[in-house]
Design a protein around this motif. Sequence first.
Motif, PDB file in Angstrom:
ATOM      1  N   ARG A   1      32.592  45.475  45.265  1.00 20.23           N
ATOM      2  CA  ARG A   1      33.686  45.256  46.213  1.00 20.23           C
ATOM      3  C   ARG A   1      33.400  44.071  47.115  1.00 20.23           C
ATOM      4  O   ARG A   1      34.284  43.483  47.700  1.00 20.23           O
ATOM      5  CB  ARG A   1      33.894  46.512  47.087  1.00 20.23           C
ATOM      6  CG  ARG A   1      34.310  47.749  46.301  1.00 20.23           C
ATOM      7  CD  ARG A   1      35.771  47.666  45.862  1.00 20.23           C
ATOM      8  NE  ARG A   1      36.645  47.424  46.990  1.00 20.23           N
ATOM      9  CZ  ARG A   1      37.209  48.406  47.699  1.00 20.23           C
ATOM     10  NH1 ARG A   1      36.965  49.646  47.386  1.00 20.23           N
ATOM     11  NH2 ARG A   1      38.027  48.128  48.690  1.00 20.23           N
TER      12      ARG A   1
ATOM     13  N   ALA B   1      32.282  41.033  46.549  1.00 23.16           N
ATOM     14  CA  ALA B   1      32.643  39.673  46.126  1.00 23.16           C
ATOM     15  C   ALA B   1      34.030  39.239  46.591  1.00 23.16           C
ATOM     16  O   ALA B   1      34.163  38.206  47.247  1.00 23.16           O
ATOM     17  CB  ALA B   1      32.505  39.560  44.615  1.00 23.16           C
ATOM     18  N   PRO B   2      35.117  40.037  46.288  1.00 21.69           N
ATOM     19  CA  PRO B   2      36.445  39.613  46.768  1.00 21.69           C
ATOM     20  C   PRO B   2      36.487  39.492  48.288  1.00 21.69           C
ATOM     21  O   PRO B   2      37.089  38.565  48.839  1.00 21.69           O
ATOM     22  CB  PRO B   2      37.379  40.729  46.309  1.00 21.69           C
ATOM     23  CG  PRO B   2      36.600  41.635  45.457  1.00 21.69           C
ATOM     24  CD  PRO B   2      35.164  41.284  45.526  1.00 21.69           C
ATOM     25  N   LEU B   3      35.789  40.435  48.957  1.00 20.30           N
ATOM     26  CA  LEU B   3      35.780  40.421  50.424  1.00 20.30           C
ATOM     27  C   LEU B   3      35.194  39.105  50.920  1.00 20.30           C
ATOM     28  O   LEU B   3      35.764  38.430  51.793  1.00 20.30           O
ATOM     29  CB  LEU B   3      34.942  41.592  50.926  1.00 20.30           C
ATOM     30  CG  LEU B   3      35.271  42.044  52.337  1.00 20.30           C
ATOM     31  CD1 LEU B   3      36.652  42.691  52.359  1.00 20.30           C
ATOM     32  CD2 LEU B   3      34.206  42.999  52.857  1.00 20.30           C
TER      33      LEU B   3
ATOM     34  N   ALA C   1      35.004  36.337  49.287  1.00 19.51           N
ATOM     35  CA  ALA C   1      35.903  35.231  48.946  1.00 19.51           C
ATOM     36  C   ALA C   1      37.007  35.104  49.981  1.00 19.51           C
ATOM     37  O   ALA C   1      37.316  34.009  50.462  1.00 19.51           O
ATOM     38  CB  ALA C   1      36.491  35.455  47.564  1.00 19.51           C
ATOM     39  N   VAL C   2      37.588  36.262  50.352  1.00 16.21           N
ATOM     40  CA  VAL C   2      38.691  36.232  51.313  1.00 16.21           C
ATOM     41  C   VAL C   2      38.211  35.710  52.670  1.00 16.21           C
ATOM     42  O   VAL C   2      38.847  34.854  53.292  1.00 16.21           O
ATOM     43  CB  VAL C   2      39.318  37.636  51.469  1.00 16.21           C
ATOM     44  CG1 VAL C   2      40.265  37.667  52.646  1.00 16.21           C
ATOM     45  CG2 VAL C   2      40.060  38.020  50.192  1.00 16.21           C
ATOM     46  N   SER C   3      37.042  36.190  53.113  1.00 21.28           N
ATOM     47  CA  SER C   3      36.596  35.730  54.430  1.00 21.28           C
ATOM     48  C   SER C   3      36.253  34.246  54.412  1.00 21.28           C
ATOM     49  O   SER C   3      36.533  33.521  55.371  1.00 21.28           O
ATOM     50  CB  SER C   3      35.403  36.540  54.959  1.00 21.28           C
ATOM     51  OG  SER C   3      34.818  37.290  53.946  1.00 21.28           O
TER      52      SER C   3
END
Lengths: 197, 215
Positions: free
Chosen positions: A2, A4-6, A8-10
């Motif tokens: 979980r 990795a996307p987090l 990327a978004v930050s």
Amino acid sequence: MRAAPLAAVSLACLAAVGCRQTMDTDPKYEAMEPSSFFSDGRSARAPVAGTVARGELKLDTAYYEGRNGDSFVDTFPAPVTKATLLRGRQRYDIFCSPCHGLLGDGNGVVVQRGLRGPVNFHEDRLKRTPVGYYFQVITNGRGGMYPYGYRIPPDDRWAIIAYIRALQLSQDATLNDVPPAARPGLNASHGESGVER
Amino acid sequence: MAQVFHRAANTVARASIAGLILLLVLASGLLWVFFRGAYTQSVEVIKDQPAQFSHKHHVNLGIDCRYCHTTVETSAFAGLPPTETCMSCHSQIWTHADMLEPVRASLAENRPLQWTRVNWVPDYVYFNHSIHINKGIGCESCHGRVDRMPLVWRAKTLLMEFCLECHRNPEKHIRPREEVFTMGYQPKQSQSTLGPKLVAEYQVRKLTDCYTCHR
């Protein structure tokens, strides 16, 4: 997984924040910048009527108004040196010559384009007029001439007047008025005067 | 087990690595050109102005810059002329020209003309006109041939490298003080002899410390 996307978004958020060029425009007014706060839209505020800035108490009416009581002064309230005349010439050429002409004959470029009224400084009336009167005209304008006081500080006004007096003298000058050392150059031409601007 | 990839895939893989690097270089080059270039800095771009004021017309009449930009010698800000300055001439000439309608309206309604600025530096940069004028740097060095502009535009990028180029080598750009306002100035002797002479005479320093401009 979980994370990795987090991450990327930050990262994307950080990048987006970094793009704001906040320091390009600070929340401050620059000279002449309009303001939405004041009803007249000006960020530069006029001082309250009657305000006197430090060192600006203008009691010397001869110097700041060209007057002594009710009459115009007829002598310069400050010493006139060669430096004054050179400064006066430069300022005259900037502010007066477009209308009154480089020679003071009232035939500047703007007159040639249709402006009416600038006087010829070589008229007898104006040669006799006291210097204080000139000061008053520059400061407040007269008839078709706008005031120049807000653009020309008092010491420059006096320098300009000294130069106008020099122009007036120059038109009736004879060879005897010229120092012997400077005479040879006079026959040369109208061009290079040798005087530093 | 049968081979999944064809032999040629090795070459393709290598080529794509090289291609990727090339692409990155190209992209950053493009970005650089875009962000540091004349285009993004609006060089030679004309903006909408409230009145069609032509420097070409007025400067070629022989009107000095200081008639309108009065404070350029004494303060950081060059100063833009108030409406009264226009009216000192236009109360009498071209009084009915449509082009001057906004100027007359501004005077009548006591509402300043809001010119669109073409030159600016970010607020974290300190700039001051008076020092440049008094040390013999001509308007032309930063604003170009204003006397050929029907409407003003920005002549130089005004990026940091533009400022520094001159701050490092002022002798290449300096002129005699009385020529600061001249457009189309040509040095009377070669700049390589005149420049260093003026730099010494006006005591021009090489100001390249960051705090000169970022304070």
